[in-house]
Design a protein around this motif. Structure first.
Motif, PDB file in Angstrom:
ATOM      1  N   ASP A  15      42.485  -5.270  46.221  1.00 32.41           N
ATOM      2  CA  ASP A  15      42.674  -7.239  45.855  1.00 32.41           C
ATOM      3  C   ASP A  15      42.495  -7.757  44.772  1.00 32.41           C
ATOM      4  OD1 ASP A  15      41.257 -10.158  46.013  1.00 32.41           O
ATOM      5  OD2 ASP A  15      42.558  -9.645  48.175  1.00 32.41           O
ATOM      6  N   ASP A  16      43.410  -8.434  43.881  1.00 31.30           N
ATOM      7  CA  ASP A  16      43.926  -8.577  42.834  1.00 31.30           C
ATOM      8  C   ASP A  16      43.184 -10.222  43.007  1.00 31.30           C
ATOM      9  OD1 ASP A  16      46.324  -8.067  41.543  1.00 31.30           O
ATOM     10  OD2 ASP A  16      47.423  -8.495  42.850  1.00 31.30           O
ATOM     11  N   ASN A  17      42.892 -10.783  43.146  1.00 28.95           N
ATOM     12  CA  ASN A  17      41.695 -12.304  43.260  1.00 28.95           C
ATOM     13  C   ASN A  17      40.383 -11.228  42.998  1.00 28.95           C
ATOM     14  OD1 ASN A  17      41.077 -14.870  43.217  1.00 28.95           O
ATOM     15  ND2 ASN A  17      39.551 -13.826  44.653  1.00 28.95           N
ATOM     16  N   ARG A  18      39.959 -10.236  43.754  1.00 28.53           N
ATOM     17  CA  ARG A  18      38.630  -9.786  43.384  1.00 28.53           C
ATOM     18  C   ARG A  18      38.993  -9.185  41.969  1.00 28.53           C
ATOM     19  NH1 ARG A  18      34.937  -7.758  48.958  1.00 28.53           N
ATOM     20  NH2 ARG A  18      35.038 -10.278  50.098  1.00 28.53           N
ATOM     21  N   LEU A  19      39.731  -8.615  41.780  1.00 30.91           N
ATOM     22  CA  LEU A  19      40.132  -8.081  40.340  1.00 30.91           C
ATOM     23  C   LEU A  19      39.834  -8.332  38.957  1.00 30.91           C
ATOM     24  CD1 LEU A  19      42.706  -4.968  41.292  1.00 30.91           C
ATOM     25  CD2 LEU A  19      40.148  -4.426  40.319  1.00 30.91           C
ATOM     26  N   SER A  20      40.219 -10.181  38.983  1.00 31.41           N
ATOM     27  CA  SER A  20      40.426 -10.923  38.396  1.00 31.41           C
ATOM     28  C   SER A  20      38.958 -11.424  38.312  1.00 31.41           C
ATOM     29  CB  SER A  20      40.926 -12.770  38.612  1.00 31.41           C
ATOM     30  OG  SER A  20      40.775 -13.352  38.314  1.00 31.41           O
ATOM     31  N   VAL A  21      37.831 -11.250  39.615  1.00 34.50           N
ATOM     32  CA  VAL A  21      36.342 -12.245  39.643  1.00 34.50           C
ATOM     33  C   VAL A  21      35.614 -11.154  38.815  1.00 34.50           C
ATOM     34  CG1 VAL A  21      34.345 -12.348  40.424  1.00 34.50           C
ATOM     35  CG2 VAL A  21      36.967 -13.212  41.674  1.00 34.50           C
ATOM     36  N   ALA A  22      36.560  -9.855  38.745  1.00 36.79           N
ATOM     37  CA  ALA A  22      35.348  -9.152  38.405  1.00 36.79           C
ATOM     38  C   ALA A  22      35.628  -9.125  36.688  1.00 36.79           C
ATOM     39  CB  ALA A  22      35.869  -6.911  39.067  1.00 36.79           C
ATOM     40  N   ARG A  23      36.529  -8.398  36.633  1.00 36.80           N
ATOM     41  CA  ARG A  23      37.361  -9.021  35.127  1.00 36.80           C
ATOM     42  C   ARG A  23      36.296 -10.582  34.530  1.00 36.80           C
ATOM     43  NH1 ARG A  23      39.391  -5.802  31.225  1.00 36.80           N
ATOM     44  NH2 ARG A  23      41.512  -5.767  31.967  1.00 36.80           N
ATOM     45  N   VAL A  26      41.587  -1.766  37.493  1.00 39.23           N
ATOM     46  CA  VAL A  26      42.595  -1.074  37.747  1.00 39.23           C
ATOM     47  C   VAL A  26      42.741  -1.460  39.865  1.00 39.23           C
ATOM     48  CG1 VAL A  26      43.313   1.470  38.684  1.00 39.23           C
ATOM     49  CG2 VAL A  26      41.766   1.155  36.316  1.00 39.23           C
ATOM     50  N   LYS A  27      43.997  -1.930  40.498  1.00 41.77           N
ATOM     51  CA  LYS A  27      44.113  -1.838  41.659  1.00 41.77           C
ATOM     52  C   LYS A  27      44.934  -1.350  42.062  1.00 41.77           C
ATOM     53  CE  LYS A  27      47.262  -5.092  44.273  1.00 41.77           C
ATOM     54  NZ  LYS A  27      48.323  -6.178  44.728  1.00 41.77           N
ATOM     55  N   VAL A  28      44.411  -0.520  43.022  1.00 40.59           N
ATOM     56  CA  VAL A  28      45.068   0.343  43.649  1.00 40.59           C
ATOM     57  C   VAL A  28      45.095   0.834  45.367  1.00 40.59           C
ATOM     58  CG1 VAL A  28      43.087   2.008  42.135  1.00 40.59           C
ATOM     59  CG2 VAL A  28      42.433   0.991  44.544  1.00 40.59           C
ATOM     60  N   THR A  29      45.484   1.502  46.261  1.00 38.95           N
ATOM     61  CA  THR A  29      45.728   1.214  47.247  1.00 38.95           C
ATOM     62  C   THR A  29      45.025   1.698  48.622  1.00 38.95           C
ATOM     63  OG1 THR A  29      47.295   3.289  47.524  1.00 38.95           O
ATOM     64  CG2 THR A  29      48.498   2.125  46.359  1.00 38.95           C
ATOM     65  N   THR A  34      34.473 -17.825  57.060  1.00 35.47           N
ATOM     66  CA  THR A  34      34.507 -17.808  55.932  1.00 35.47           C
ATOM     67  C   THR A  34      34.345 -16.292  55.224  1.00 35.47           C
ATOM     68  OG1 THR A  34      34.696 -20.350  55.616  1.00 35.47           O
ATOM     69  CG2 THR A  34      34.606 -18.385  53.716  1.00 35.47           C
ATOM     70  N   SER A  35      33.518 -16.224  55.944  1.00 34.75           N
ATOM     71  CA  SER A  35      32.700 -14.489  54.634  1.00 34.75           C
ATOM     72  C   SER A  35      33.788 -13.561  55.383  1.00 34.75           C
ATOM     73  CB  SER A  35      31.628 -13.852  55.502  1.00 34.75           C
ATOM     74  OG  SER A  35      30.476 -13.065  54.418  1.00 34.75           O
ATOM     75  N   ALA A  36      34.488 -13.574  56.999  1.00 37.04           N
ATOM     76  CA  ALA A  36      34.841 -11.855  58.145  1.00 37.04           C
ATOM     77  C   ALA A  36      35.837 -12.505  57.062  1.00 37.04           C
ATOM     78  CB  ALA A  36      35.304 -12.309  58.419  1.00 37.04           C
ATOM     79  N   ARG A  37      36.582 -13.635  56.514  1.00 38.82           N
ATOM     80  CA  ARG A  37      38.118 -13.624  56.210  1.00 38.82           C
ATOM     81  C   ARG A  37      37.939 -13.449  55.444  1.00 38.82           C
ATOM     82  NH1 ARG A  37      38.423 -18.024  57.952  1.00 38.82           N
ATOM     83  NH2 ARG A  37      37.899 -19.360  56.063  1.00 38.82           N
ATOM     84  N   GLY A  38      37.313 -13.031  54.179  1.00 40.84           N
ATOM     85  CA  GLY A  38      37.334 -12.381  52.549  1.00 40.84           C
ATOM     86  C   GLY A  38      38.498 -13.029  51.943  1.00 40.84           C
ATOM     87  N   SER A  39      39.576 -13.232  51.863  1.00 43.27           N
ATOM     88  CA  SER A  39      40.550 -13.258  50.757  1.00 43.27           C
ATOM     89  C   SER A  39      39.738 -13.922  49.308  1.00 43.27           C
ATOM     90  CB  SER A  39      40.742 -14.679  51.270  1.00 43.27           C
ATOM     91  OG  SER A  39      41.579 -15.490  51.174  1.00 43.27           O
ATOM     92  N   ASN A  40      39.452 -15.190  49.249  1.00 47.66           N
ATOM     93  CA  ASN A  40      38.698 -15.679  47.947  1.00 47.66           C
ATOM     94  C   ASN A  40      37.166 -16.129  47.735  1.00 47.66           C
ATOM     95  OD1 ASN A  40      38.574 -18.268  49.616  1.00 47.66           O
ATOM     96  ND2 ASN A  40      39.050 -19.025  47.582  1.00 47.66           N
ATOM     97  N   ALA A  41      36.646 -15.086  49.247  1.00 44.66           N
ATOM     98  CA  ALA A  41      35.345 -15.968  49.621  1.00 44.66           C
ATOM     99  C   ALA A  41      33.958 -14.564  48.305  1.00 44.66           C
ATOM    100  CB  ALA A  41      34.729 -15.982  51.423  1.00 44.66           C
TER     101      ALA A  41
END
Length: 364
Positions: free
Chosen positions: A215-223, A231-234, A350-357
């Motif tokens: 997930d790009d958003n979570r990687l951005s938060v990690a950064r 690294v984005k993976v599949t 909200t928690s189950a949906r993930g996304s930006n949470a």
């Protein structure tokens, strides 16, 4: 472990009825009365003020089980918590009414060999908040052993106190893997546990950390939280070899320890392949109950696989990291909700949906 129903106080004043969020069926949470057990001499009664939602809570809601733990009857949910002492047992000496505390949610037997060895997290008689059949802590009040309640320093908030629980997983993982200033670390998964493991590793002195996710958003938060490489993976096993090359390139040197904070066939296969000869892979996440992974090649390179289950003796160090500023968990708290029927339902969705949470927190 919650306050009792209607009772009469002095002057026949009616005390409030303790309410809690009960998991009563598949995808069904109800705020209902939660009777309080009697206060033992070594117990405290705590008014809950901050309770976080864990991935295991969502698993129970969506499937009525998590790993081998199955919900067979209604259960109060929640285990990441902090609150304010409202009553202390007669033998409690280190806490007083009004103290703000973080609660360690597992009560071990202290009689078995594992407890006597200090590995109480593995106690077969463990009674852990919101692990069937034990009730949890998403309630107005709970009763808990005083020695599992840790007073918060003045500069640590109640929300940060509740975050000691997930942070403890990362701290325990770092201890199990023996990371330090000479350890380069790879983290598989940038969810809440992956992120707190990254923060803990940095606090332990790790010089370079690469984190991977789908997930790009979570990687951005990690950064933003300080990852040296992302690294984005599949999710495809066919991509393991090429992604291992990308990960090793991002690290720029040997990967000494990998924390798999997802626990899937793909993530564990990647971890085993990416870690250097003689390194360690620490399995933190439990995404798949049974995995098929290439152990033989890893064994031939003497890559050690280390298991992690919850934590032990971590709250004092977590609080030290928080009060000193070595770890800042506040950016992980992305959503906040109150304690009404609608807000409880919305928070879990909200928690189950993930996304930006990342971390969803109740303020009671």
């Amino acid at each position: 472990m919650g306050k009792g129903g209607m009772s009469q106080g002095e002057g026949s004043k009616v005390e409030e009825e303790n309410m809690a969020a009960w998991l009563v069926g598949l995808n069904t949470l109800k705020i209902q009365p939660f009777p309080l057990p009697s206060l033992g001499p070594h117990d405290v009664r705590v008014r809950m003020k901050a309770v976080g939602i864990c991935g295991s809570d969502v698993h129970y809601l969506k499937t009525m089980r998590c790993a081998d733990f199955i919900v067979k009857e209604p259960m109060v949910i929640g285990h990441e918590c902090a609150g304010i002492i409202e009553e202390v047992g007669g033998e409690v000496k280190h806490l007083v009414v009004g103290d703000r505390v973080a609660l360690e949610p597992g009560i071990s037997c202290w009689r078995c060999n594992l407890c006597k060895e200090g590995r109480y997290n593995l106690c077969p008689e463990m009674k852990f908040f919101a692990t069937p059949p034990v009730h949890g802590s998403l309630a107005n009040q709970v009763v808990h052993p005083a020695d599992l309640c840790f007073k918060l320093p003045e500069n640590v908030s109640l929300e940060e106190g509740a975050m000691c629980e997930p942070l403890s997983v990362g701290v325990h993982a770092c201890r199990r893997a023996e990371v330090g200033p000479e350890t380069n670390v790879l983290v598989m998964g940038a969810g809440p546990i992956g992120l707190v493991t990254m923060l803990a590793a940095r606090a332990f002195g790790v010089p370079r950390i690469v984190i991977v996710d789908v997930d790009d958003n979570r990687l951005s938060v990690a950064r933003q939280l300080g990852a040296d490489g992302i690294v984005k993976v599949t999710t495809s096993l066919e991509d393991v070899d090429s992604e291992v090359e990308q990960i090793q390139k991002a690290m720029g040197s040997n990967i000494d320890v990998t924390f798999d904070c997802a626990g899937f066939n793909k993530t564990m296969s990647t971890a085993l392949a990416a870690t250097r000869c003689g390194g360690k892979v620490c399995l933190v996440g439990m995404g798949h109950g049974i995995m098929t992974v290439p152990l033989t090649p890893a064994a031939a390179r003497e890559v050690d696989v280390v298991g992690v289950f919850r934590y032990k003796n971590t709250w004092p160090l977590c609080l030290e990291f928080l009060t000193s500023g070595k770890i800042d968990v506040k950016p992980l708290i992305t959503h906040r909700f109150g304690f009404s029927q609608k807000e409880v339902e919305d928070a879990f969705e909200t928690s189950a949906r993930g996304s930006n949470a990342i971390k969803v927190m109740f303020n009671l």
